[in-house]
Design a protein around this motif. Structure first.
Motif, PDB file in Angstrom:
ATOM      1  N   MET A  20     -31.113 -15.344  40.760  1.00  0.00           N
ATOM      2  CA  MET A  20     -30.056 -14.854  40.063  1.00  0.00           C
ATOM      3  C   MET A  20     -29.409 -15.592  38.962  1.00  0.00           C
ATOM      4  O   MET A  20     -29.202 -14.835  37.854  1.00  0.00           O
ATOM      5  CB  MET A  20     -28.728 -14.400  41.173  1.00  0.00           C
ATOM      6  N   ILE A  21     -29.392 -16.678  39.017  1.00  0.00           N
ATOM      7  CA  ILE A  21     -29.026 -17.669  38.049  1.00  0.00           C
ATOM      8  C   ILE A  21     -29.716 -17.414  36.755  1.00  0.00           C
ATOM      9  O   ILE A  21     -29.745 -17.554  35.559  1.00  0.00           O
ATOM     10  CB  ILE A  21     -28.746 -19.124  38.250  1.00  0.00           C
ATOM     11  N   GLY A  22     -31.352 -17.723  37.201  1.00  0.00           N
ATOM     12  CA  GLY A  22     -32.341 -17.440  36.311  1.00  0.00           C
ATOM     13  C   GLY A  22     -32.273 -16.094  35.376  1.00  0.00           C
ATOM     14  O   GLY A  22     -32.487 -15.983  34.179  1.00  0.00           O
ATOM     15  N   LEU A  23     -32.075 -14.999  36.096  1.00  0.00           N
ATOM     16  CA  LEU A  23     -31.824 -13.549  35.629  1.00  0.00           C
ATOM     17  C   LEU A  23     -30.663 -13.587  34.584  1.00  0.00           C
ATOM     18  O   LEU A  23     -30.510 -13.012  33.698  1.00  0.00           O
ATOM     19  CB  LEU A  23     -31.834 -12.394  36.622  1.00  0.00           C
ATOM     20  N   TYR A  24     -29.656 -14.259  35.127  1.00  0.00           N
ATOM     21  CA  TYR A  24     -28.338 -14.353  34.364  1.00  0.00           C
ATOM     22  C   TYR A  24     -28.484 -14.921  33.059  1.00  0.00           C
ATOM     23  O   TYR A  24     -28.303 -14.697  31.992  1.00  0.00           O
ATOM     24  CB  TYR A  24     -27.226 -14.945  35.204  1.00  0.00           C
ATOM     25  N   THR A  25     -29.195 -16.160  32.945  1.00  0.00           N
ATOM     26  CA  THR A  25     -29.593 -16.978  31.879  1.00  0.00           C
ATOM     27  C   THR A  25     -30.376 -16.144  30.771  1.00  0.00           C
ATOM     28  O   THR A  25     -30.059 -16.126  29.562  1.00  0.00           O
ATOM     29  CB  THR A  25     -30.203 -18.172  32.208  1.00  0.00           C
ATOM     30  N   LEU A  26     -31.562 -15.288  31.500  1.00  0.00           N
ATOM     31  CA  LEU A  26     -32.237 -14.590  30.520  1.00  0.00           C
ATOM     32  C   LEU A  26     -31.445 -13.373  30.063  1.00  0.00           C
ATOM     33  O   LEU A  26     -31.689 -13.197  28.743  1.00  0.00           O
ATOM     34  CB  LEU A  26     -33.300 -14.087  31.408  1.00  0.00           C
ATOM     35  N   ALA A  27     -30.322 -12.915  30.471  1.00  0.00           N
ATOM     36  CA  ALA A  27     -29.556 -11.829  30.031  1.00  0.00           C
ATOM     37  C   ALA A  27     -28.851 -12.424  28.863  1.00  0.00           C
ATOM     38  O   ALA A  27     -28.358 -11.770  27.795  1.00  0.00           O
ATOM     39  CB  ALA A  27     -28.590 -11.382  30.951  1.00  0.00           C
ATOM     40  N   VAL A  28     -28.447 -13.715  28.833  1.00  0.00           N
ATOM     41  CA  VAL A  28     -27.502 -14.164  28.081  1.00  0.00           C
ATOM     42  C   VAL A  28     -28.276 -14.714  26.775  1.00  0.00           C
ATOM     43  O   VAL A  28     -28.032 -14.428  25.652  1.00  0.00           O
ATOM     44  CB  VAL A  28     -26.765 -15.493  28.551  1.00  0.00           C
ATOM     45  N   ARG A  29     -29.652 -15.232  26.937  1.00  0.00           N
ATOM     46  CA  ARG A  29     -30.257 -15.886  25.972  1.00  0.00           C
ATOM     47  C   ARG A  29     -31.211 -14.725  25.338  1.00  0.00           C
ATOM     48  O   ARG A  29     -31.501 -14.823  24.215  1.00  0.00           O
ATOM     49  CB  ARG A  29     -31.286 -16.928  26.532  1.00  0.00           C
ATOM     50  N   ARG A  30     -31.947 -13.848  26.231  1.00  0.00           N
ATOM     51  CA  ARG A  30     -32.972 -12.985  25.665  1.00  0.00           C
ATOM     52  C   ARG A  30     -32.741 -11.501  26.120  1.00  0.00           C
ATOM     53  O   ARG A  30     -33.425 -11.133  27.084  1.00  0.00           O
ATOM     54  CB  ARG A  30     -34.225 -13.395  26.268  1.00  0.00           C
ATOM     55  N   PRO A  31     -31.612 -11.087  25.717  1.00  0.00           N
ATOM     56  CA  PRO A  31     -31.031  -9.705  26.252  1.00  0.00           C
ATOM     57  C   PRO A  31     -31.775  -8.385  25.597  1.00  0.00           C
ATOM     58  O   PRO A  31     -31.231  -7.462  25.248  1.00  0.00           O
ATOM     59  CB  PRO A  31     -29.654  -9.818  25.744  1.00  0.00           C
ATOM     60  N   GLY A  32     -33.264  -8.565  25.747  1.00  0.00           N
ATOM     61  CA  GLY A  32     -33.947  -7.358  25.153  1.00  0.00           C
ATOM     62  C   GLY A  32     -34.138  -6.214  26.386  1.00  0.00           C
ATOM     63  O   GLY A  32     -34.247  -6.637  27.658  1.00  0.00           O
TER      64      GLY A  32
END
Length: 426
Positions: free
Chosen positions: A88-100
């Motif tokens: 969940m933390i990894g997916l949150y970081t992905l949404a913040v950094r790479r929001p494609g």
């Protein structure tokens, strides 16, 4: 005691240690949460579930640099070790950094799949519809929550960046508006100077020329010649000043040579035309080691002081000294006669703070001193107007160059003006 402890805590938070802790907290805290999650779910016994869970937790340390790879690395921990925090933390970081959209959608499907299917896959019972539906809803929420929170944080960051850009734009607009107002004001001042001062000085020059031609008295002709020369020179300086005021960057235009300005070489001529009893002691060669700005400031200081003497101390004897200042020189005490003006001069030129030295003395510079004795009692005091800004302007000019200026009455009823300018000031 409590206040002192709170103050010490705030000082620690603002210090280097506080900044380092604030930088490490976003990296360390998620890893600790993921480790705690793995230990609570799988216990402390070292096996496959604990191993993949701990590797997923450790991978979070690189989540900001490689958000997609770290998220993919946490999926085995979710599938095998049944941990939630790391993916969940990894997916949150992905949404913040790479929001494609496509990337987030695919990662959400992967998280749902890893969460929905059990390990080993042989334990999956397709006909258990009720339990499968509950697990699917749980997996969907588990994947949607970090994506929504990450997109919200990213939107907030973009909004803050946009607000900062707008703030900078507004500041630039305000500066441009202020520059425009200053340009308009300079143009208005230029018109006023040209329409009023130039007209009056032109009339003085014409009248002096008429006297010069018509009179047979040699003394009167010489006086008229001096008046005409002064008028012509005043008109020349006024013309250059009007050009500076009309230019967009007044000081820059002056520095670029728009208006030729006087320096120390002009001092003897200024003293000669002052019609005062002046003793000049010049110990500095013009342009030898100073800048034109400093020499111009020295010239203007002498010019203003002589003008004040003509206004307020007619008939007084004057001494003008221009010499270098060596490092370590002490402030000389003001003694004997004064300069600039006497008696009512303090009232005429706004000398409310004239007796105080302003700022620190500058070493290795240029000293300008103008002293005059008491006025001649038999001389007629000319009824010349005074705006009360002479010494104020000199002091501001000296301070802008990093120098000092002091002006005060002396014990014999005279006045002294002493200024120091550092050589090398622009």
């Amino acid at each position: 005691m409590v206040d002192r402890g709170e103050a010490k805590g705030r000082a620690l938070a603002r210090g280097a240690l506080g900044r380092r802790l604030r930088a490490l907290a976003p990296v360390v805290i998620p890893v600790l949460l993921a480790i705690a999650d793995a230990m609570l779910v799988n216990g402390l016994e070292l096996d496959l579930e604990v191993g993949v869970s701990m590797l997923a937790a450790a991978a979070l340390m690189l989540r900001r640099r490689f958000p997609l790879l770290v998220f993919l690395f946490t999926l085995p921990g979710l599938y095998i070790g049944y941990i939630w925090f790391a993916p969940m933390i990894g997916l949150y970081t992905l949404a913040v950094r790479r929001p494609g959209r496509a990337r987030l959608g695919l990662c959400a499907v992967l998280l749902i799949t890893a969460h929905f299917f059990p390990y080993p896959l042989s334990d999956f019972v397709l006909t258990d519809y009720r339990e499968n539906t509950q697990v699917l809803i749980d997996a969907s929420v588990t994947s949607a929550a970090p994506i929504a929170l990450g997109l919200l944080v990213r939107t907030r960051q973009e909004l803050a960046s946009r607000i900062e850009d707008l703030t900078r734009s507004r500041r630039r607009e305000h500066r441009l508006l202020a520059d425009r107002v200053k340009t308009t004001e300079r143009a208005r001042l230029a018109r006023e100077m040209h329409d009023v001062v130039a007209h009056q000085v032109s009339l003085i020059s014409l009248q002096a020329g008429a006297v010069q031609v018509s009179t047979e008295d040699a003394a009167a002709r010489a006086g008229a010649t001096s008046i005409r020369e002064l008028s012509v020179r005043t008109l020349e300086e006024l013309r250059h000043m009007v050009g500076v005021l009309r230019a967009d960057g007044g000081e820059a235009a002056e520095a670029d040579g728009l208006a030729p300005q006087p320096d120390l070489e002009e001092l003897p001529r200024l003293i000669e035309m002052s019609a005062l009893d002046v003793t000049y002691e010049g110990g500095v060669v013009a342009g030898a080691s100073g800048t034109k700005t400093v020499e111009r400031a020295a010239f203007r200081t002498v010019q203003e002081a002589l003008t004040n003497i003509r206004k307020h101390a007619p008939g007084a004897r004057v001494r003008v000294r221009v010499d270098p200042v060596d490092p370590g020189d002490a402030v000389d005490s003001v003694r004997g006669g004064g300069s600039g003006r006497a008696g009512s001069s303090a009232r005429g030129e706004g000398a409310g703070g004239a007796g105080r030295a302003e700022g620190c003395r500058a070493a290795h510079g240029l000293r300008v001193e103008i002293r005059n004795g008491p006025p001649d009692a038999t001389a007629t005091v000319p009824a010349l107007p005074g705006g009360g800004h002479g010494l104020v302007g000199l002091r501001e000019r000296a301070q802008s160059l990093g120098g000092t200026l002091e002006a005060r009455h002396t014990s014999d009823g005279g006045f002294v003006v002493r200024a120091e300018f550092p050589y090398g000031a622009g």
